[in-house]
Design an enzyme around this catalytic site. Structure first.
Site, PDB file in Angstrom:
ATOM      1  N   ILE A  83       8.476 -50.928 -41.951  1.00 56.64           N
ATOM      2  CA  ILE A  83       9.287 -49.949 -42.886  1.00 56.64           C
ATOM      3  C   ILE A  83      10.732 -49.684 -42.343  1.00 56.64           C
ATOM      4  O   ILE A  83      11.586 -49.435 -43.186  1.00 56.64           O
ATOM      5  CB  ILE A  83       8.464 -48.737 -43.158  1.00 56.64           C
ATOM      6  CG1 ILE A  83       8.782 -48.153 -44.388  1.00 56.64           C
ATOM      7  CG2 ILE A  83       8.551 -47.824 -42.059  1.00 56.64           C
ATOM      8  CD1 ILE A  83       8.216 -46.852 -45.062  1.00 56.64           C
ATOM      9  N   ASN A  91       4.141 -36.053 -37.214  1.00 58.14           N
ATOM     10  CA  ASN A  91       3.349 -34.817 -36.933  1.00 58.14           C
ATOM     11  C   ASN A  91       3.859 -33.513 -36.820  1.00 58.14           C
ATOM     12  O   ASN A  91       5.139 -33.376 -37.276  1.00 58.14           O
ATOM     13  CB  ASN A  91       2.773 -35.008 -35.450  1.00 58.14           C
ATOM     14  CG  ASN A  91       3.882 -35.283 -34.294  1.00 58.14           C
ATOM     15  OD1 ASN A  91       4.591 -34.376 -34.399  1.00 58.14           O
ATOM     16  ND2 ASN A  91       3.868 -36.177 -33.565  1.00 58.14           N
ATOM     17  N   GLY A 147       3.153 -44.939 -33.353  1.00 62.58           N
ATOM     18  CA  GLY A 147       2.789 -45.629 -34.846  1.00 62.58           C
ATOM     19  C   GLY A 147       4.218 -45.899 -35.393  1.00 62.58           C
ATOM     20  O   GLY A 147       5.386 -46.103 -34.938  1.00 62.58           O
ATOM     21  N   VAL A 148       4.203 -45.596 -36.812  1.00 60.18           N
ATOM     22  CA  VAL A 148       5.344 -45.608 -37.560  1.00 60.18           C
ATOM     23  C   VAL A 148       6.624 -44.678 -37.153  1.00 60.18           C
ATOM     24  O   VAL A 148       7.456 -44.842 -37.228  1.00 60.18           O
ATOM     25  CB  VAL A 148       5.161 -45.626 -39.105  1.00 60.18           C
ATOM     26  CG1 VAL A 148       4.349 -44.345 -39.352  1.00 60.18           C
ATOM     27  CG2 VAL A 148       6.126 -46.183 -39.881  1.00 60.18           C
ATOM     28  N   ASP A 149       5.905 -43.447 -36.617  1.00 58.37           N
ATOM     29  CA  ASP A 149       6.877 -42.499 -36.327  1.00 58.37           C
ATOM     30  C   ASP A 149       7.735 -42.990 -35.050  1.00 58.37           C
ATOM     31  O   ASP A 149       8.958 -42.764 -35.096  1.00 58.37           O
ATOM     32  CB  ASP A 149       6.093 -41.165 -35.792  1.00 58.37           C
ATOM     33  CG  ASP A 149       6.616 -40.107 -35.741  1.00 58.37           C
ATOM     34  OD1 ASP A 149       7.971 -39.822 -36.014  1.00 58.37           O
ATOM     35  OD2 ASP A 149       6.360 -39.019 -35.409  1.00 58.37           O
ATOM     36  N   SER A 197      -1.604 -41.542 -42.633  1.00 59.37           N
ATOM     37  CA  SER A 197      -2.774 -41.059 -41.973  1.00 59.37           C
ATOM     38  C   SER A 197      -3.879 -42.054 -41.435  1.00 59.37           C
ATOM     39  O   SER A 197      -4.943 -41.880 -40.963  1.00 59.37           O
ATOM     40  CB  SER A 197      -3.523 -39.934 -42.908  1.00 59.37           C
ATOM     41  OG  SER A 197      -2.872 -38.716 -42.738  1.00 59.37           O
ATOM     42  N   THR A 198      -3.372 -43.341 -42.041  1.00 54.67           N
ATOM     43  CA  THR A 198      -4.506 -44.500 -41.621  1.00 54.67           C
ATOM     44  C   THR A 198      -4.335 -45.081 -40.293  1.00 54.67           C
ATOM     45  O   THR A 198      -5.009 -45.892 -39.937  1.00 54.67           O
ATOM     46  CB  THR A 198      -4.337 -45.619 -43.112  1.00 54.67           C
ATOM     47  OG1 THR A 198      -3.023 -46.201 -42.364  1.00 54.67           O
ATOM     48  CG2 THR A 198      -4.432 -45.066 -44.151  1.00 54.67           C
ATOM     49  N   GLY A 199      -3.566 -44.619 -39.444  1.00 57.83           N
ATOM     50  CA  GLY A 199      -3.475 -45.016 -38.080  1.00 57.83           C
ATOM     51  C   GLY A 199      -4.302 -44.243 -37.018  1.00 57.83           C
ATOM     52  O   GLY A 199      -5.442 -44.020 -37.372  1.00 57.83           O
TER      53      GLY A 199
HETATM   54  P1  ADP Z   1      -0.986 -41.347 -38.819  1.00 61.37           P
HETATM   55  O1  ADP Z   1      -0.978 -40.561 -37.529  1.00 61.37           O
HETATM   56  O2  ADP Z   1      -0.308 -40.784 -40.158  1.00 61.37           O
HETATM   57  O3  ADP Z   1      -2.265 -41.925 -38.920  1.00 61.37           O
HETATM   58  P2  ADP Z   1       0.223 -43.902 -37.733  1.00 61.37           P
HETATM   59  O4  ADP Z   1       1.712 -44.295 -37.385  1.00 61.37           O
HETATM   60  O5  ADP Z   1      -0.565 -44.015 -36.709  1.00 61.37           O
HETATM   61  O6  ADP Z   1       0.311 -42.706 -38.540  1.00 61.37           O
HETATM   62  O7  ADP Z   1      -0.192 -45.065 -38.674  1.00 61.37           O
HETATM   63  C1  ADP Z   1       0.046 -44.745 -39.834  1.00 61.37           C
HETATM   64  C2  ADP Z   1       0.245 -46.385 -40.627  1.00 61.37           C
HETATM   65  O8  ADP Z   1       1.322 -46.978 -40.283  1.00 61.37           O
HETATM   66  C3  ADP Z   1      -0.738 -47.032 -40.154  1.00 61.37           C
HETATM   67  O9  ADP Z   1      -1.326 -48.024 -41.186  1.00 61.37           O
HETATM   68  C4  ADP Z   1       0.143 -48.135 -39.099  1.00 61.37           C
HETATM   69  O10 ADP Z   1      -0.410 -49.426 -39.282  1.00 61.37           O
HETATM   70  C5  ADP Z   1       1.447 -48.126 -39.816  1.00 61.37           C
HETATM   71  N1  ADP Z   1       2.602 -48.607 -39.053  1.00 61.37           N
HETATM   72  C6  ADP Z   1       2.708 -48.558 -38.002  1.00 61.37           C
HETATM   73  N2  ADP Z   1       4.119 -49.003 -37.594  1.00 61.37           N
HETATM   74  C7  ADP Z   1       4.531 -49.281 -38.728  1.00 61.37           C
HETATM   75  C8  ADP Z   1       6.081 -49.705 -38.970  1.00 61.37           C
HETATM   76  N3  ADP Z   1       6.728 -50.149 -38.280  1.00 61.37           N
HETATM   77  N4  ADP Z   1       6.089 -49.933 -40.523  1.00 61.37           N
HETATM   78  C9  ADP Z   1       5.113 -49.426 -41.560  1.00 61.37           C
HETATM   79  N5  ADP Z   1       3.978 -49.427 -41.141  1.00 61.37           N
HETATM   80  C10 ADP Z   1       3.710 -49.011 -39.924  1.00 61.37           C
END
Ligand code: ADP
Length: 169
Positions: free
Chosen positions: A9, A22, A30-32, A119-121
């Site tokens: 993303i 969070n 993760g994505v954050d 939320s799926t991570g």
């Molecule tokens: P949460 O705490 O909401 O579960 P996470 O970041 O752990 O957040 O995961 C949320 C989703 O983001 C997961 O499906 C993960 O595979 C996905 N994700 C991780 N990195 C990226 C990225 N760079 N771009 C898009 N999606 C991502």
């Protein structure tokens, strides 16, 4: 229109991209982590101002910041629910994440917005129910609200989410 793609993303040139943040807004994994790393310190500076003003972001709510060095126009940070079996309002909270992010995008005249699979991570929300909830919330918003949003992109990072989301559209 809802589009499903597989990718990162941080590379999407949408008017807004959404972060799965969070409650503290102070970054994480993760994505954050990927968004803060690629976007640079300006995003965290904005988050700190929001933290000082309103004490972070509640689960289901959303806030908006600069996108720093990212190709997107804004980052909208929303806090998804941690999955705890599903009887603690998790689906409703996830529904609100999408609604509140879309409202902020609308209020900032965005035409395109990209979401991760919130939320799926590490928050462990079951991927099929998360996808169904996301699509329902996005469709409800696009149908019911006055807006200029022409494209909502769901950016799936893993194959499982990509397959599940493609089967819904
Ligand atoms: P949460 O705490 O909401 O579960 P996470 O970041 O752990 O957040 O995961 C949320 C989703 O983001 C997961 O499906 C993960 O595979 C996905 N994700 C991780 N990195 C990226 C990225 N760079 N771009 C898009 N999606 C991502």
């Amino acid at each position: 229109m809802i589009q499903i793609i597989k990718g990162d993303i941080t590379q999407i040139k949408a008017d807004a991209i959404v972060n799965a943040a969070n409650n503290s807004l102070m970054g994480g994994g993760g994505v954050d982590g990927a968004i803060h790393k690629a976007g640079g310190p300006a995003i965290l500076e904005d988050c700190k101002k929001i933290l000082a003003r309103q004490g972070g972001c509640r689960t289901g709510e959303a806030v908006i910041t600069t996108a720093g060095n990212l190709p997107a126009g804004y980052v909208i940070h929303t806090v998804g629910p941690v999955w705890n079996g599903g009887k603690n309002g998790e689906p409703e909270l996830l529904y609100h994440c999408y609604q509140n992010a879309l409202k902020l995008a609308r209020d900032h005249q965005c035409k395109t917005i990209a979401f991760p699979n919130i939320s799926t991570g590490v928050y462990r929300f079951p991927k099929p129910l998360a996808a169904e909830t996301a699509h329902r919330s996005i469709r409800d918003f696009l149908e019911s609200s006055e807006h200029r949003i022409s494209e909502v992109i769901i950016v799936c990072f893993d194959d499982e989410n990509y397959q599940i989301n493609r089967e819904i559209v």
